[in-house]
Design a protein around this motif. Structure first.
Motif, mmCIF file in Angstrom:
data_model
loop_
_atom_site.group_PDB
_atom_site.id
_atom_site.type_symbol
_atom_site.label_atom_id
_atom_site.label_comp_id
_atom_site.label_asym_id
_atom_site.label_seq_id
_atom_site.Cartn_x
_atom_site.Cartn_y
_atom_site.Cartn_z
ATOM 1 N N PHE A 1 0.834 -1.202 0.000
ATOM 2 C CA PHE A 1 0.000 0.000 0.000
ATOM 3 C C PHE A 1 0.874 1.260 0.000
ATOM 4 O O PHE A 1 0.634 2.189 -0.772
ATOM 5 N N ARG A 2 1.887 1.324 0.859
ATOM 6 C CA ARG A 2 2.790 2.481 0.918
ATOM 7 C C ARG A 2 3.535 2.674 -0.403
ATOM 8 O O ARG A 2 3.731 3.800 -0.857
ATOM 9 N N ILE A 3 3.924 1.565 -1.024
ATOM 10 C CA ILE A 3 4.612 1.651 -2.322
ATOM 11 C C ILE A 3 3.681 2.263 -3.363
ATOM 12 O O ILE A 3 4.078 3.136 -4.138
ATOM 13 N N LYS A 4 2.428 1.831 -3.367
ATOM 14 C CA LYS A 4 1.459 2.383 -4.335
ATOM 15 C C LYS A 4 1.205 3.866 -4.083
ATOM 16 O O LYS A 4 1.075 4.651 -5.026
ATOM 17 N N VAL A 5 1.122 4.259 -2.809
ATOM 18 C CA VAL A 5 0.928 5.676 -2.481
ATOM 19 C C VAL A 5 2.125 6.486 -2.977
ATOM 20 O O VAL A 5 1.957 7.560 -3.581
ATOM 21 N N ASN A 6 3.320 5.985 -2.753
ATOM 22 C CA ASN A 6 4.518 6.684 -3.232
ATOM 23 C C ASN A 6 4.562 6.736 -4.752
ATOM 24 O O ASN A 6 5.003 7.732 -5.337
ATOM 25 N N ASP A 7 4.103 5.655 -5.399
ATOM 26 C CA ASP A 7 4.070 5.634 -6.861
ATOM 27 C C ASP A 7 3.150 6.725 -7.412
ATOM 28 O O ASP A 7 3.484 7.397 -8.386
ATOM 29 N N ILE A 8 1.989 6.881 -6.784
ATOM 30 C CA ILE A 8 1.056 7.905 -7.271
ATOM 31 C C ILE A 8 1.620 9.307 -7.023
ATOM 32 O O ILE A 8 1.450 10.209 -7.848
ATOM 33 N N LYS A 9 2.298 9.515 -5.907
ATOM 34 C CA LYS A 9 2.926 10.819 -5.649
ATOM 35 C C LYS A 9 4.012 11.102 -6.675
ATOM 36 O O LYS A 9 4.124 12.227 -7.175
ATOM 37 N N THR A 10 4.786 10.097 -7.016
ATOM 38 C CA THR A 10 5.828 10.249 -8.034
ATOM 39 C C THR A 10 5.211 10.556 -9.393
ATOM 40 O O THR A 10 5.700 11.418 -10.131
ATOM 41 N N LEU A 11 4.130 9.859 -9.720
ATOM 42 C CA LEU A 11 3.437 10.088 -10.984
ATOM 43 C C LEU A 11 2.881 11.509 -11.045
ATOM 44 O O LEU A 11 2.973 12.182 -12.080
ATOM 45 N N GLN A 12 2.342 11.980 -9.926
ATOM 46 C CA GLN A 12 1.799 13.338 -9.876
ATOM 47 C C GLN A 12 2.914 14.358 -10.127
ATOM 48 O O GLN A 12 2.738 15.303 -10.902
ATOM 49 N N LYS A 13 4.062 14.187 -9.508
ATOM 50 C CA LYS A 13 5.192 15.100 -9.717
ATOM 51 C C LYS A 13 5.664 15.039 -11.171
ATOM 52 O O LYS A 13 6.001 16.066 -11.758
ATOM 53 N N LYS A 14 5.674 13.830 -11.728
ATOM 54 C CA LYS A 14 6.088 13.666 -13.133
ATOM 55 C C LYS A 14 5.140 14.425 -14.059
ATOM 56 O O LYS A 14 5.573 15.130 -14.975
ATOM 57 N N TYR A 15 3.832 14.290 -13.810
ATOM 58 C CA TYR A 15 2.841 14.976 -14.633
ATOM 59 C C TYR A 15 2.967 16.496 -14.509
ATOM 60 O O TYR A 15 2.860 17.218 -15.500
ATOM 61 N N GLU A 16 3.180 16.972 -13.299
ATOM 62 C CA GLU A 16 3.331 18.411 -13.098
ATOM 63 C C GLU A 16 4.541 18.939 -13.864
ATOM 64 O O GLU A 16 4.468 19.980 -14.526
ATOM 65 N N ALA A 17 5.661 18.215 -13.777
ATOM 66 C CA ALA A 17 6.863 18.625 -14.498
ATOM 67 C C ALA A 17 6.642 18.572 -16.003
ATOM 68 O O ALA A 17 7.093 19.458 -16.748
ATOM 69 N N GLU A 18 5.931 17.545 -16.460
ATOM 70 C CA GLU A 18 5.640 17.401 -17.890
ATOM 71 C C GLU A 18 4.780 18.562 -18.387
ATOM 72 O O GLU A 18 5.053 19.143 -19.441
ATOM 73 N N LEU A 19 3.746 18.913 -17.620
ATOM 74 C CA LEU A 19 2.880 20.038 -17.992
ATOM 75 C C LEU A 19 3.658 21.348 -18.017
ATOM 76 O O LEU A 19 3.485 22.164 -18.930
ATOM 77 N N GLN A 20 4.505 21.548 -17.033
ATOM 78 C CA GLN A 20 5.316 22.768 -17.002
ATOM 79 C C GLN A 20 6.257 22.821 -18.197
ATOM 80 O O GLN A 20 6.461 23.876 -18.789
#
Length: 178
Positions: free
Chosen positions: A96-115
């Motif tokens: 569960f913690r790994i999945k939560v960290n994965d989604i946080k990483t994905l969110q940061k990746k998307y934000e950087a991609e949009l920027q």
């Protein structure tokens, strides 16, 4: 005495020549451009905004989907925690913690991609805008055209943003047809 007269004549001549050329000179033509308004009102700016919004919505939908999966996993873990062995429960909590960290990483990746997308598109828009401003400056006989953000005060009569938007849209329409 003769040297003093020569200096006096030279000084007076300089003053008259300088004053005469200053009075006969054209008035300096200065313009200001508000880039934010240009971005919001130009066809290319509207297209960039729409593209970024569309990509952002797709990314947000994917993140919401993954968030719902994590929420479901959390509920299942809470329900089954009492009947699991300690080792099994610890393993599921770690997953569960790994999945939560994965989604946080994905969110940061998307934000950087949009920027990155926004920065690239805005750079292209700005380069094209500067070319249009250069054309207007040369054809309109402007001494200087400045960004409105760097100007503390300017009368609205020297704001050429609407003219820049009009020429930019014409240029953009021709580019789109090709």
């Amino acid at each position: 005495m003769q040297l003093r007269n020569q200096w006096l004549i030279l000084t007076m001549l300089t003053v008259f020549l300088t004053a005469g050329s200053a009075l006969g000179a054209d008035v300096a033509k200065i313009g200001v451009v508000e880039f934010q308004r240009l971005f919001e009102n130009s066809d290319a700016g509207k297209e960039i905004k729409a593209e970024i919004t569309e990509k952002g919505k797709k990314m947000e939908a994917e993140l919401k989907e993954k968030g719902a999966e994590i929420e479901e996993l959390k509920k299942r873990l809470e329900r089954e925690a009492l009947v699991m062995s300690k080792e099994m429960r610890e393993e599921k909590e770690r997953e569960f913690r790994i999945k939560v960290n994965d989604i946080k990483t994905l969110q940061k990746k998307y934000e950087a991609e949009l920027q990155g997308i926004q920065k690239r598109l805005m750079k292209d828009l700005q380069e094209e805008t500067l070319e249009v401003i250069d054309e207007i400056g040369k054809s309109g006989g402007y001494l200087m055209i400045m960004d409105k953000r760097g100007v503390l005060y300017s009368p609205s009569t020297i704001d050429i943003t609407d003219e820049v938007i009009k020429k930019f849209n014409q240029r953009y329409a021709k580019k789109e047809k090709k």
